[in-house]
Design an enzyme around this catalytic site. Structure first.
Site, short mmCIF file in Angstrom:
data_model
loop_
_atom_site.label_atom_id
_atom_site.label_comp_id
_atom_site.label_asym_id
_atom_site.label_seq_id
_atom_site.Cartn_x
_atom_site.Cartn_y
_atom_site.Cartn_z
N CYS A 1 0.90 -1.14 0.22
CA CYS A 1 0.04 -0.10 -0.12
C CYS A 1 0.85 1.28 -0.09
O CYS A 1 2.15 1.16 0.12
CB CYS A 1 -0.95 0.19 1.21
N TRP B 1 -3.96 -1.81 -1.00
CA TRP B 1 -4.15 -3.09 -1.76
C TRP B 1 -4.62 -4.14 -0.78
O TRP B 1 -3.90 -4.40 0.05
CB TRP B 1 -2.77 -3.31 -2.63
N LYS C 1 5.30 -10.72 -18.94
CA LYS C 1 5.19 -9.17 -19.29
C LYS C 1 3.49 -9.15 -19.89
O LYS C 1 2.66 -8.21 -19.69
CB LYS C 1 6.01 -8.47 -20.35
N ARG D 1 1.21 1.51 -6.06
CA ARG D 1 1.72 0.58 -4.61
C ARG D 1 0.24 -0.07 -4.31
O ARG D 1 0.39 -1.09 -3.80
CB ARG D 1 2.40 1.18 -3.66
N ASN E 1 0.76 -0.79 6.31
CA ASN E 1 1.11 -1.41 5.21
C ASN E 1 1.50 -2.51 5.89
O ASN E 1 2.53 -2.64 6.56
CB ASN E 1 1.99 -0.87 4.50
N GLY E 2 0.85 -3.86 5.49
CA GLY E 2 1.63 -5.34 6.16
C GLY E 2 0.37 -6.03 6.41
O GLY E 2 -0.75 -5.81 6.15
N GLU F 1 0.84 -10.00 -17.37
CA GLU F 1 0.34 -9.39 -16.02
C GLU F 1 -0.16 -7.82 -16.59
O GLU F 1 -1.06 -7.22 -15.79
CB GLU F 1 1.73 -9.18 -15.29
N GLU G 1 9.95 -14.18 -19.08
CA GLU G 1 9.74 -12.82 -18.91
C GLU G 1 8.97 -12.40 -19.86
O GLU G 1 8.07 -11.61 -19.27
CB GLU G 1 11.09 -11.99 -18.79
N LYS H 1 3.09 -2.97 -6.94
CA LYS H 1 4.51 -2.87 -7.24
C LYS H 1 5.42 -3.76 -6.49
O LYS H 1 6.29 -4.46 -6.68
CB LYS H 1 5.09 -1.26 -7.40
N HIS I 1 7.29 -32.59 -24.95
CA HIS I 1 6.72 -32.83 -23.72
C HIS I 1 5.52 -32.02 -23.15
O HIS I 1 5.36 -32.15 -21.92
CB HIS I 1 8.02 -32.90 -22.61
#
Length: 618
Positions: free
Chosen positions: A2, A75, A488, A27, A101-102, A491, A484, A613, A507
Site C-alpha cells: 500500500c 491493496w 509481461k 503500490r 501496510n502489512g 500481467e 519474462e 509494485k 513433452h
C-alpha cells in the site's frame, strides 16, 4: 504494497498528501483515504473505494483542510475493498488514526481481547486493531510510547503511521518489514512508504530499519527503536531527479520506463568497468577477494521478474566464473531448509529492496553463515542494509507495476557480477573480459535502435491483441527471456501466456499448437560462439515444428538472419551481440509487444488488476 504519505509543516496539507498518494498509486489502488487534524484539534477523515480519483472527487465536492495529516492508498489483504475498510482507521473514541501496510498475524486474537475490554470494531481489517491498541495504551502516555507498547503485542509485518488528537502536532511511524522513508525539508517533514511520494519536496531522507520508529513534529524528526533507545544516523541524499518520476510526455509510466532502458543500462555500467584493462570495479563490500575465491556455490534468490533475471544470471556466472549456481524463488527458499554454508554466496535480487520473501531468504542464508550480495535499485533499502555488499542498478524510480528497466538493469548487474567473480577466481583472461566489456558498452545504443522500431511492433500488436493464449519459447540463456516475455504479456494484458524451454515442446506444449496460438520464439544467434549456433539450429527446428502444426510464429532474431525469416510469420529483429548479452536486447521488443497489446485491449497498463509494485508481505 500500500502507499503511505504523511506531512507536518507549513504547506497546505491536503493537496500535498493527495499529490504524494498519486505518485504512490502504483503500490495500491483499490481504495484510498486521508486524515487531517484541523485548527480545532479535531481529526477529519475522508475515504473512498476504487481509484484515488474517487477520493479526489469527494474532496472537491466537499473540501477539507488541516494543519498536518496522513494518507493511504490500499491493496487489500484483509477485508474487501470498500469505503468502510479503506484506511485511515480510527479507534472507537475517534482520537487515534492509523494507516498501515502489512499484515498483523495475530489480529484475531488481539481483536477478541479488545472486544472483551469494551472496544467496538466496524471493519473487517487487521489495521483497525492497531488504532484501538494505541488508544488503549495512550491514556497516560505520549503517542510514541503508546505505539511502542502496541507493537510489542503485535506479530506480523507492518509499516504504520499514526496520529492522535490527544497528542497534537505529532506523527509517529514504526517499521517491522515493509518500508518507511522519512523526508527532511525546510521546517517541514514527511513520511512515506516510497521515495517518489516526497521527491518533489526533498531529497534528504532517512530509511527506517526493522524495529525502528520516527517521531515527526514541527521542530524536527527524532529516531528511536521499539525500546526508546535513541538512534543517530546521517540523512541520505537521493540522486533521482523528480522529473524522472513523472511520465515525461509518455502515455504511461511503463512506456516511459521501456524507453529509459538505454540510460538505465548505461548508468548501471558507469564507473564499474575499464575497457582498457578489462577489470570490473564493484562498490566496496564486506566480502574479501579471498572469501570469494573460497566460494564453492552460488545461490540466487528473487521473486517475479527478478527471478527471471536470476535465471539468466545463472548462465552468466556458470559460464564465466565456473561456479555451480542454483536459482530459488524467495518465497520457497527458507521453507525447504536449503543447504547453505560459509562457502556459499547468496545473491539476493529485488528492485525495491523490500520484497518480503527475498528479505526472509536473505536472513535465512545469513543465519547459516553464507555471504550475501544484493542487487537492488533503491539506495538504503532494507535488502542493501542487511547484505554484505550491494550492486545498485541505478535505473531510477520504476513506477509501472510491470518491471522493465529494472530487469535490464539487473541483467547488466548480474553480468558485472559474473565478470568480477571470474576475474577474482582467475577464470577469465583479460582479452576475453575486454571484449565482453566493449560489447557491453555498445548495448545501450543497440537498445535505442530497437526502440526506433516501436511503430512496427505497435502494428504487430494490432494483429494479435484479440488472441487469448500465447506460447513463448527459448533455449539456454534465452529461456528466461521467454519466461519474462510471457509474464509481461499476462500481467498487463490479462492474456494467458506461458514461457517454456524450446527443447521441451514434445513433452506437452505441442498439444496446444494450432492456427489460433501465436508462438513467440527467441531465435537469436552469436556466430562467434559454436554452442550458440548449435542452440540456434535446434531452435529453428522448433520453429519449423510450430509451423508444421499451423501455429503462428513470431520470431525474435538477430539482424540479417534469413533462415528464421523464411519460416516465421513475423520477425522482430535485434542487433547482433554475444550470447551472454543478447537477453538484454531480446526482452525489449517483447516488452513493447506486451505494452501495445495491453493498450489495444484497454487495460490499465501501469496498474494491472490484483497486482502491486512492491510485494512487502508474504
Amino acid at each position: 504494497m500500500c502507499g503511505i504519505v504523511g506531512y507536518i509543516g507549513p504547506k497546505r496539507v491536503v493537496p500535498l498528501i493527495l499529490d504524494g498518494l498519486r505518485r504512490l498509486e502504483y503500490r495500491g489502488y483499490d481504495s484510498a483515504g486521508i486524515a487531517v487534524v484541523g485548527e480545532n484539534g479535531k481529526i477529519e477523515i475522508r475515504r473512498a473505494p476504487g481509484k484515488l480519483r474517487n477520493l479526489e472527487e469527494s474532496i472537491r465536492a466537499t473540501p477539507m483542510d488541516g494543519l498536518y495529516g496522513i494518507g493511504h492508498t490500499r491493496w487489500a489483504t484483509h477485508g474487501r475493498p470498500t469505503e468502510e475498510n479503506a484506511h485511515p482507521h480510527r479507534d472507537c473514541t475517534g482520537q487515534v488514526v492509523v494507516v498501515h501496510n502489512g499484515i498483523i498475524e495475530n489480529y484475531i486474537e488481539l481483536k477478541r481481547q479488545l472486544i472483551a475490554e469494551g472496544h467496538k470494531f466496524v471493519t473487517e481489517t487487521d489495521t483497525e486493531i492497531i488504532a484501538h491498541l494505541i488508544e488503549k495504551f495512550s491514556k497516560d502516555a505520549p503517542l510514541e510510547e503508546a505505539v511502542q507498547k502496541a507493537v510489542k503485542v503485535m506479530t506480523g509485518a507492518y509499516a504504520l503511521v499514526a496520529l492522535s488528537a490527544k497528542d497534537p502536532n505529532k506523527i509517529v511511524a514504526a517499521r517491522l518489514g515493509p518500508p518507511i522513508v522519512v523526508g527532511l525539508g525546510d521546517k517541514e517533514f514527511f513520511v512515506a512508504s516510497d521515495i517518489p511520494a516526497i521527491l518533489q519536496h526533498t531529497r534528504s531522507v532517512f530509511f527506517l530499519g526493522d524495529g525502528e520508529m520516527a517521531i515527526l513534529t514541527p521542530q524536527g524528526v527524532r529516531l528511536c527503536d521499539f525500546e526508546s533507545h535513541p538512534i543517530s544516523r546521517p540523512a541520505q541524499h537521493i540522486t533521482w531527479d523528480p522529473i524522472m518520476a513523472e511520465k515525461g510526455g509518455f502515455k504511461h509510466f511503463m512506456q516511459k520506463e521501456i524507453f529509459e532502458q538505454p540510460r538505465a543500462v548505461r548508468d548501471t555500467l558507469l564507473g564499474r568497468i575499464s575497457q582498457q584493462t578489462g577489470k570490473v570495479f564493484l562498490d566496496p563490500m564486506d566480502i574479501t577477494e579471498d572469501e570469494l575465491r573460497a566460494i564453492r556455490d552460488v545461490k540466487i534468490v528473487a521473486c517475479g521478474t527478478s527471478w527471471h533475471a536470476a535465471l539468466a544470471g545463472k548462465f552468466m556466472i556458470e559460464r564465466l566464473a565456473q561456479i555451480p549456481v542454483e536459482v530459488d524463488y524467495g518465497s520457497e527458499f527458507r521453507y525447504r531448509d536449503p543447504i547453505v554454508s560459509k562457502h556459499s554466496l547468496i545473491i539476493a535480487i529485488s528492485q525495491s529492496g523490500e520484497t518480503a520473501d527475498t528479505l526472509a531468504a536473505e536472513r535465512e542464508a545469513r543465519q547459516k553463515g553464507a555471504k550475501v550480495l544484493a542487487i537492488c535499485n533503491v539506495v538504503g533499502a532494507m535488502l542493501t542494509r542487511e547484505a554484505q555488499g550491494t550492486i545498485y542498478t541505478h535505473a531510477g524510480p520504476e513506477i509501472g507495476v510491470a518491471s522493465t528497466k529494472a530487469f535490464t538493469g539487473q541483467l547488466t548487474a548480474l553480468l558485472l557480477t559474473a565478470l568480477y567473480l571470474a576475474q577474482v577466481r582467475g577464470k577469465l583472461e583479460n582479452a576475453a573480459s575486454q571484449n565482453l566489456m566493449q560489447e557491453l558498452t555498445r548495448i545501450p545504443n543497440k537498445i535505442a535502435t530497437i526502440l526506433e522500431h516501436d511503430a512496427q511492433i505497435e502494428d504487430l500488436a494490432r494483429q494479435f491483441f484479440r488472441y487469448t493464449d500465447f506460447l513463448y519459447l527459448g533455449r539456454g540463456i534465452h529461456y528466461p527471456i521467454a519466461l519474462e516475455g510471457a509474464l509481461k504479456l499476462k500481467e498487463i494484458s490479462y492474456i494467458h501466456a506461458e514461457g517454456y524451454p524450446a527443447g521441451e515442446m514434445k513433452h506437452g506444449p505441442n498439444a496446444l499448437i494450432d492456427e489460433n496460438l501465436p508462438v513467440v520464439v527467441i531465435a537469436t544467434r552469436d556466430e562467434s560462439d559454436p554452442s550458440s549456433m548449435t542452440r540456434y539450429e535446434k531452435t529453428i527446428s522448433n520453429l519449423q515444428e510450430v509451423k508444421a502444426r499451423d501455429g503462428i510464429v513470431i520470431a525474435v532474431v538477430t539482424e540479417g538472419d534469413t533462415m528464421a525469416r523464411e519460416t516465421a510469420n513475423h520477425v522482430l529483429e535485434v542487433p547482433a551481440a554475444p550470447d551472454l548479452l543478447s537477453p538484454i536486447l531480446e526482452i525489449v521488443p517483447l516488452q513493447l509487444l506486451a505494452y501495445h497489446i495491453a493498450v489495444r485491449r484497454g487495460c490499465d497498463v501501469d496498474q494491472p488488476r490484483n497486482l502491486a509494485k512492491s510485494v512487502t508481505v508474504e
